[in-house]
Motif scaffolding. Structure first.
Motif, PDB file in Angstrom:
ATOM      1  N   ASP A 212       3.999   8.771  62.935  1.00 11.18           N
ATOM      2  CA  ASP A 212       3.997   7.310  62.904  1.00 11.18           C
ATOM      3  C   ASP A 212       5.449   6.825  62.912  1.00 11.18           C
ATOM      4  N   LYS A 214       7.054   3.835  61.141  1.00  9.62           N
ATOM      5  CA  LYS A 214       6.640   2.778  60.207  1.00  9.62           C
ATOM      6  C   LYS A 214       7.602   1.603  60.153  1.00  9.62           C
ATOM      7  N   GLY A 226       2.759  -1.564  58.886  1.00 11.81           N
ATOM      8  CA  GLY A 226       1.577  -0.697  58.955  1.00 11.81           C
ATOM      9  C   GLY A 226       1.737   0.413  59.979  1.00 11.81           C
ATOM     10  N   PHE A 269      -6.871  12.306  56.180  1.00 10.54           N
ATOM     11  CA  PHE A 269      -5.550  12.105  56.788  1.00 10.54           C
ATOM     12  C   PHE A 269      -4.555  12.558  55.735  1.00 10.54           C
ATOM     13  N   ARG A 287      -9.348   8.195  56.037  1.00  6.27           N
ATOM     14  CA  ARG A 287      -9.710   7.478  57.269  1.00  6.27           C
ATOM     15  C   ARG A 287      -8.706   7.857  58.339  1.00  6.27           C
ATOM     16  N   GLY A 289      -5.624   6.950  60.870  1.00  3.33           N
ATOM     17  CA  GLY A 289      -4.484   6.047  60.799  1.00  3.33           C
ATOM     18  C   GLY A 289      -4.545   5.028  61.922  1.00  3.33           C
ATOM     19  N   ASP A 290      -3.758   3.981  61.752  1.00  4.49           N
ATOM     20  CA  ASP A 290      -3.607   2.959  62.783  1.00  4.49           C
ATOM     21  C   ASP A 290      -2.112   2.746  62.922  1.00  4.49           C
ATOM     22  N   PRO A 291      -1.457   3.164  63.965  1.00  2.00           N
ATOM     23  CA  PRO A 291      -1.927   3.450  65.317  1.00  2.00           C
ATOM     24  C   PRO A 291      -2.168   4.923  65.668  1.00  2.00           C
ATOM     25  N   GLU A 292      -2.360   5.795  64.672  1.00  2.00           N
ATOM     26  CA  GLU A 292      -2.570   7.207  65.034  1.00  2.00           C
ATOM     27  C   GLU A 292      -3.893   7.417  65.764  1.00  2.00           C
TER      28      GLU A 292
HETATM   29  N1  GLY Z   1      -0.222   4.268  60.249  1.00  2.00           N
HETATM   30  C1  GLY Z   1      -0.423   4.625  58.905  1.00  2.00           C
HETATM   31  C2  GLY Z   1      -1.726   4.354  58.345  1.00  2.00           C
HETATM   32  O1  GLY Z   1      -2.677   4.037  59.031  1.00  2.00           O
HETATM   33  O2  GLY Z   1      -1.860   4.487  57.133  1.00  2.00           O
END
Ligand code: GLY
Ligand code: AMP
Length: 427
Positions: A212, A214, A226, A269, A287, A289-292
């Motif tokens: 990521d 960040k 995020g 994760f 859960r 990740g976002d944007p993973e």
């Molecule tokens: N990109 C980090 C998260 O979703 O926690």
């Protein structure tokens, strides 16, 4: 299969995109979804935290599988409520979701299972926490125990910063109940990588690893966000290291949870720091990740829906998850002013042109439709993922699509993947 995805971000659009291509799918709903998921599924106006309404909807619609995107519904008991209703939910129980919901719980699991992590202590009392910082000195890391929307961690370079964090969390209650207890831990140094595993309570299979970005600005400068972009695979964390990390950070955690009669089903994760003395756990999330997710799912070769069902049914030992041998680079398009006070309502054009860029996919997050036009409606607004045979090709595809998006408030990092590229060229 009738499937309900819960959430409204880019991660949920990517989940919908992957599940929509499954031969098993009959009908897909997303609650509440976004304009991107509306192109693939039926959006349902139920908030992600409205567990009772989600259960009622799932019952009425004879949903076969619920796929939660964010952590908060899981911590609030979504999987437990679906279990009572006899509906599969690919996420952990509220008890097992404490792995993300309580930093102290995650640390206890690490210690009990021999999982390497930074040395830590938990405090319920501000005076004791301040005294600990005075004895240990800086740098030191102060973490609110509970969920704090990504704002609960302060990596303090000075004792004064650590003390200020303790005051803010424990005395000014700036994070509400989440900061009533804190974990204070040693500061780790190294590159950060994220490992994603699908778990069925006892077995786990690797989905993939990503890195990521960040910080808001190029060169990892500016405030934490995020996530402004991600790259997969991460440099310096090859397939052998990922397999080893499954044995060090995922399987022992599942076993320890199972010993406590908490079956962890769903996506685990593991956020890791690659330190000089080996990888160490920074945190668990329960859960994707976002944007993973937007970075890993476009590379998936195995049918995601089949894999999620296998996890729910305790059948993971019979499957493996294959990633195409491609690099993926995701770039987040945020609204000017993010992460503080951002602009809303400006019109976003060029989305079709962006989606038409070869090997690029565009995922919506904070968008809305006004008068038939897509407008910005959040901090992180879109994620664009490019794939290719190597990082350079993946970056080219991603940034071509980024350039195709026309939007006056568009803000993005220009260097996603460059650090990984430099590492790859050095090695
Ligand atoms: N990109 C980090 C998260 O979703 O926690
Ligand atoms: P979180 O908000 O829990 O995702 O954590 C935010 C970030 O804080 C992590 O991604 C790391 O960069 C950093 N962090 C957390 N724990 C440590 C630690 N023990 N040492 C150094 N950095 C840390």
């Amino acid at each position: 299969m009738r499937v309900l995805i819960v959430g409204s971000g880019g991660r949920e659009h990517a989940l919908a995109w992957a599940i929509a291509s499954s031969p098993l799918l009959v009908k897909l709903f997303v609650a509440p979804g976004n304009p991107g998921t509306a192109t693939l599924a039926e959006n349902v106006p139920i908030g992600a935290l409205d567990v009772a309404a989600l259960v009622a909807f799932a019952r009425a619609q004879k949903i076969d599988l619920v796929v939660p995107g964010p952590e908060a519904p899981l911590v609030a008991g979504l999987a437990d409520a679906m279990a009572v209703a006899g509906i599969r939910c690919c996420g952990p129980s509220a008890a097992a979701a404490q792995l993300e919901g309580s930093k102290a719980f995650a640390k206890e699991i690490c210690d009990a299972a021999g999982i390497p992590t930074a040395a830590w202590e938990r405090f319920d009392d501000a005076a004791a926490a301040l005294d600990f910082v005075a004895r240990r000195g800086a740098p030191i890391v102060v973490k609110a125990d509970g969920l704090a929307a990504g704002k609960g961690v302060v990596v303090a370079q000075t004792e004064a910063d650590a003390n200020a964090a303790i005051h803010a969390m424990m005395r000014a209650h700036e994070m509400g109940d989440a900061g009533a207890s804190v974990v204070i831990e040693a500061c780790l140094e190294g590159d950060e990588v994220s490992l994603f595993a699908l778990c069925d309570g006892t077995d786990a299979v690797l989905i993939g690893a990503a890195q990521d970005h960040k910080r808001l600005g190029d060169g990892d400068t500016g405030p934490n966000t995020g996530g402004m972009g991600a790259v997969s695979p991460p440099a310096g964390f090859d397939a052998a290291a990922q397999a080893q990390a499954m044995d060090m950070f995922v399987r022992p955690a599942l076993a320890e949870l199972a010993r406590r009669e908490m079956m962890f089903r769903g996506i685990l994760f593991a956020g890791l720091m690659l330190t000089e003395s080996g990888p160490k756990l920074i945190e668990y999330n329960v859960r994707f990740g976002d944007p993973e997710a937007q970075t890993l799912l476009p590379r998936l070769r195995t049918d995601l829906l089949t894999s999620l069902l296998a996890a729910c049914d305790g059948e993971l030992k019979h499957i493996s998850i294959e990633q195409a041998p491609l690099a993926a680079v995701s770039v987040v398009l945020a609204a000017r002013g993010y992460p503080v006070a951002y602009e809303k309502g400006s019109v976003i054009g060029g989305l079709e042109a962006a989606a038409a860029v070869p090997h690029a996919a565009v995922f919506h997050a904070g968008t809305d439709i006004k008068n038939g036009l897509v407008v910005a409606n959040g901090g992180r607004v879109l994620t664009v993922c490019g794939t290719g045979p190597d990082l350079t090709a993946a970056r080219t595809a991603a940034y071509r699509a980024v350039e195709a998006v026309t939007w006056e408030d568009k803000m993005f990092r220009t260097d996603i993947g460059l650090r990984a590229l430099a590492r790859t060229q050095l090695s």
